[in-house]
Design an enzyme around this catalytic site. Structure first.
Site, PDB file in Angstrom:
ATOM      1  N   GLY A 196      -1.829  16.301   0.920  1.00 42.04           N
ATOM      2  CA  GLY A 196      -2.248  15.439  -0.172  1.00 42.04           C
ATOM      3  C   GLY A 196      -3.086  14.284   0.357  1.00 42.04           C
ATOM      4  N   CYS A 197      -3.096  13.194  -0.373  1.00 39.69           N
ATOM      5  CA  CYS A 197      -3.867  12.015   0.029  1.00 39.69           C
ATOM      6  C   CYS A 197      -3.432  11.565   1.410  1.00 39.69           C
ATOM      7  CB  CYS A 197      -3.665  10.889  -0.981  1.00 39.69           C
ATOM      8  SG  CYS A 197      -4.486   9.365  -0.500  1.00 39.69           S
ATOM      9  N   PHE A 198      -4.388  11.409   2.300  1.00 41.04           N
ATOM     10  CA  PHE A 198      -4.035  11.120   3.686  1.00 41.04           C
ATOM     11  C   PHE A 198      -3.493   9.723   3.933  1.00 41.04           C
ATOM     12  CE2 PHE A 198      -8.935  11.284   4.583  1.00 41.04           C
ATOM     13  CZ  PHE A 198      -9.170  10.112   3.869  1.00 41.04           C
TER      14      PHE A 198
END
Length: 156
Positions: free
Chosen positions: A11-13
């Site tokens: 997902g969002c890093f």
């Protein structure tokens, strides 16, 4: 030194990096893009969902303090590995769940842990995490590096 590098997409890093950075045995983390076809992608290009890249975190770790298997288990605990191309409100292939292995030992371990999870009954749906060879890793723009720390945010 590839045995001391692990690369994960979950997902969002930003949040993934913040959590992995706090893990005992992790020496360093870098957020970036991997798994796609475009050289030197930018965040805005990756967000078009046309490059094939995933937002990923490259982890340098001390195998004397944490094993690769423990890192893989930590990775799985950070997200829902049963949702294809999505984590929470973030949707698109850049948010897919993936383990990018750097050698055959990592490949074997990643597949074993994934299978253990599938057999455990922990999840209602099968784990969809890709286990694929690591390729080029492109470091994300500086404003993405250690984003939570820079903005005094806590990992949700």
């Amino acid at each position: 030194m590839s045995e001391n590098i692990a690369t994960f997409a979950a997902g969002c890093f930003w949040g993934v990096e913040a959590s992995l950075r706090k893990t005992f045995g992790v020496i360093d983390t870098i957020v970036g893009y991997t798994g796609g076809e475009v050289e030197n992608p930018t965040y805005h290009l990756v967000c078009t969902n046309k490059t094939g890249h995933a937002e990923a975190v490259q982890v340098t770790y001390d195998p004397e303090k944490i094993s690769y298997k423990e890192l893989v288990r930590t990775f799985f605990d950070l997200h829902d590995p049963t949702t294809p191309d999505r984590q929470g409100p973030d949707v698109g292939s850049q948010y897919r769940s993936a383990i990018f292995y750097h050698n055959e030992e990592q490949h074997k371990i990643a597949e074993e842990v994934k299978e253990e999870l599938n057999m455990s009954g922990k999840y209602r749906y099968p784990v969809v995490t890709e286990v694929v060879p690591a390729g080029n890793f492109y470091e994300a723009e500086d404003y993405h590096q250690r984003y939570y720390a820079k903005h005094s945010l806590r990992r949700p």
